[in-house]
Scaffold this motif. Structure first.
Motif, mmCIF file in Angstrom:
data_model
loop_
_atom_site.group_PDB
_atom_site.id
_atom_site.type_symbol
_atom_site.label_atom_id
_atom_site.label_comp_id
_atom_site.label_asym_id
_atom_site.label_seq_id
_atom_site.Cartn_x
_atom_site.Cartn_y
_atom_site.Cartn_z
ATOM 1 N N LYS A 123 -45.410 -110.069 19.524
ATOM 2 C CA LYS A 123 -45.282 -110.198 18.955
ATOM 3 C C LYS A 123 -46.939 -110.623 17.927
ATOM 4 O O LYS A 123 -47.312 -111.846 17.801
ATOM 5 N N ASN A 124 -47.928 -109.815 17.395
ATOM 6 C CA ASN A 124 -49.366 -111.137 16.938
ATOM 7 C C ASN A 124 -49.179 -110.028 16.032
ATOM 8 O O ASN A 124 -49.402 -108.742 15.489
ATOM 9 N N GLU A 125 -49.543 -110.935 14.235
ATOM 10 C CA GLU A 125 -49.657 -110.725 13.157
ATOM 11 C C GLU A 125 -51.199 -110.863 12.840
ATOM 12 O O GLU A 125 -51.302 -111.856 12.935
ATOM 13 N N LYS A 126 -51.840 -110.176 12.615
ATOM 14 C CA LYS A 126 -52.893 -110.991 11.158
ATOM 15 C C LYS A 126 -52.932 -110.111 10.474
ATOM 16 O O LYS A 126 -53.116 -108.603 9.939
ATOM 17 N N ASN A 127 -53.136 -110.408 9.540
ATOM 18 C CA ASN A 127 -53.691 -110.510 7.670
ATOM 19 C C ASN A 127 -54.241 -111.140 7.009
ATOM 20 O O ASN A 127 -55.158 -112.062 7.383
ATOM 21 N N ASN A 128 -55.028 -109.970 6.393
ATOM 22 C CA ASN A 128 -56.178 -110.619 5.091
ATOM 23 C C ASN A 128 -55.776 -109.913 4.212
ATOM 24 O O ASN A 128 -54.375 -109.047 4.099
ATOM 25 N N LEU A 129 -56.697 -109.958 3.043
ATOM 26 C CA LEU A 129 -56.251 -109.553 1.940
ATOM 27 C C LEU A 129 -55.302 -108.177 1.469
ATOM 28 O O LEU A 129 -55.192 -108.465 0.620
ATOM 29 N N PHE A 130 -56.583 -107.376 1.988
ATOM 30 C CA PHE A 130 -55.783 -106.041 1.497
ATOM 31 C C PHE A 130 -55.134 -105.396 2.982
ATOM 32 O O PHE A 130 -54.629 -104.581 2.428
ATOM 33 N N ILE A 131 -55.966 -105.302 4.293
ATOM 34 C CA ILE A 131 -55.417 -104.893 5.217
ATOM 35 C C ILE A 131 -54.479 -105.804 6.412
ATOM 36 O O ILE A 131 -55.071 -106.858 6.331
ATOM 37 N N SER A 132 -53.469 -105.767 7.082
ATOM 38 C CA SER A 132 -52.461 -106.191 7.654
ATOM 39 C C SER A 132 -52.466 -105.628 8.938
ATOM 40 O O SER A 132 -52.188 -103.941 8.971
ATOM 41 N N GLN A 133 -52.638 -105.893 10.066
ATOM 42 C CA GLN A 133 -52.469 -104.913 11.058
ATOM 43 C C GLN A 133 -50.993 -106.007 12.336
ATOM 44 O O GLN A 133 -50.746 -107.337 12.042
ATOM 45 N N LEU A 134 -50.453 -105.279 12.499
ATOM 46 C CA LEU A 134 -49.554 -105.279 13.228
ATOM 47 C C LEU A 134 -49.338 -105.159 14.934
ATOM 48 O O LEU A 134 -49.965 -103.932 15.179
ATOM 49 N N GLU A 135 -49.601 -106.392 15.591
ATOM 50 C CA GLU A 135 -49.716 -105.757 17.586
ATOM 51 C C GLU A 135 -48.452 -106.063 18.539
ATOM 52 O O GLU A 135 -48.064 -107.746 17.551
#
Length: 391
Positions: A123-135
């Motif tokens: 499980k890998n989560e990437k977040n910035n100001l507006f967009i979040s991504q879950l892999e």
């Protein structure tokens, strides 16, 4: 269903009973239950099966068991169970559970190699100001020579952390043991993918969708060395396919055009058989078995001719191809109460009465041909029956 007219061959009916042949005595019965996989593998003079989160090696001579729990240290209270296992070319066994977690087990040394995949690593989560991504890695496979790792990754993107803007799967082939990303594929059926025995190809069936017919067609071979895709058998629906262990031949059975035998080096078709069904090559790779509705048809590959037909299903040839065992049932999905064993050299037959009706999941002879192993399923789940050949 295609009708096949059989000429001058020996048609063995289920009405004949002979007292000679592969005589057996019951040796061991193993009740596994419902939380198990519906197959096993033979390993030297042993067999390997799985239930829940346990992989079991059973010595057929002593019936001594060696067990391995398949669960990562990160899983803790997570309810794990084995999804699949397979024998690698070097004799190790690859086992994958539902985290998914992949371990490579050497049954002889009872040692293992744990790969980094586990319930946390996947499980890998990437977040910035507006967009979040879950892999999330949802499934794994390893190639037959352990040269490649194949991953199925679910990728979700959210706007402001709750509005879905993207949702798709990514399929990646990694080198092993370097874990270097080599190839990324999209829009495939991961569960349908099979590595060729030599790991030159990744093979998929029915990957091309034709909207007019609302069906999937074809056989796709992806060359892992050249990173090139070959689309074989267009506009045909593939029922089943198999490869020889030597990786020289591929067979694909289709609904429309019968069964095709293909040279894996040139990818040229070398033979067509006018019959369709479930296919597999014989242990010595000189015969092809095509199973249809209640019929088991054996073809000589070199001479391109039908040499025998049997009435039954779930067939298995012994390593020397002297013996053949199969269920006396209409097809794979039918209940059976009897197993027939035939000596192919003299046509002597022996029956095993199962006493109750079961679905026959798998039949195999041991490597030394001293044992016949049958996996059955019924109302109480799976069980394995082991029969020993009489002196």
């Amino acid at each position: 269903m295609r009708k096949v007219i059989i000429g001058s061959i020996a048609l063995l009916t289920i009405g004949n009973i002979f007292s000679q042949g592969f005589d057996t005595v019951p040796a061991k019965s193993i009740f596994i239950g419902t939380e198990a996989l519906n197959y096993f593998i033979t390993y030297n003079d042993s067999l390997i099966y799985a239930y829940q989160d346990q992989i079991v090696l059973l010595d057929l001579n002593t019936f001594k068991e060696t067990r391995l729990g398949v669960k990562s240290s990160k899983a803790q209270d997570f309810n794990t169970y084995i999804l699949k296992f397979k024998l690698l070319s070097n004799g190790d066994v690859a086992i994958i559970n539902n985290e998914p977690y992949l371990t490579i087990w050497n049954p002889v040394k009872n040692s293992k190699i744990e790969l980094p995949f586990n319930i946390e690593y996947n499980k890998n989560e990437k977040n910035n100001l507006f967009i979040s991504q879950l892999e999330i890695i949802e499934d794994l496979d390893i190639s037959n020579t352990a040269k490649f790792i194949f991953t199925k990754k679910h990728i979700t993107k959210l706007f402001l952390n709750f509005i879905p803007i993207e949702d798709h799967y990514e399929y990646t082939i990694l080198s092993y043991p370097e874990f270097k990303k080599l190839i990324t594929l999209k829009e495939i059926n991961f569960e349908n993918a099979v590595f060729s025995p030599d790991d030159n190809f990744l093979i998929f069936k029915n990957t091309k969708y034709i909207e007019d017919s609302n069906k999937f067609y074809g056989l796709t071979l992806y060359d892992l060395n050249k990173q090139k895709e070959y689309n074989l058998l267009p506009n045909t629906t593939v029922i089943d396919f198999d490869t020889t262990k030597s990786a020289k031949l591929l067979v694909a059975s289709t609904e429309e055009t019968g069964t095709k035998i293909i040279d894996l080096k040139s990818l040229n078709e070398i033979s067509t058989l006018p019959i369709s069904g479930y296919v597999k090559f014989s242990p010595l790779e000189n015969l092809l078995i095509v199973e249809g509705n209640r019929s088991i048809n054996i073809f000589d590959i070199k001479n391109k001719e039908l040499i025998a037909t049997y009435l039954g299903s779930n067939s298995s040839l012994s390593p020397s191809q002297t013996y053949m065992a199969y269920a006396l049932s209409k097809n794979f999905a039918s209940l059976s109460r009897e197993i027939l064993i035939i000596n192919r050299e003299n046509n002597e037959q022996k029956r095993i009465n199962l006493k109750e009706d079961y679905f026959v999941e798998d039949i195999q002879f041991s490597k030394n041909e001293n044992f016949l192993i049958i996996m059955l399923s019924g109302k109480d789940g799976y069980k394995i029956e082991i029969y020993k050949k009489s002196p």
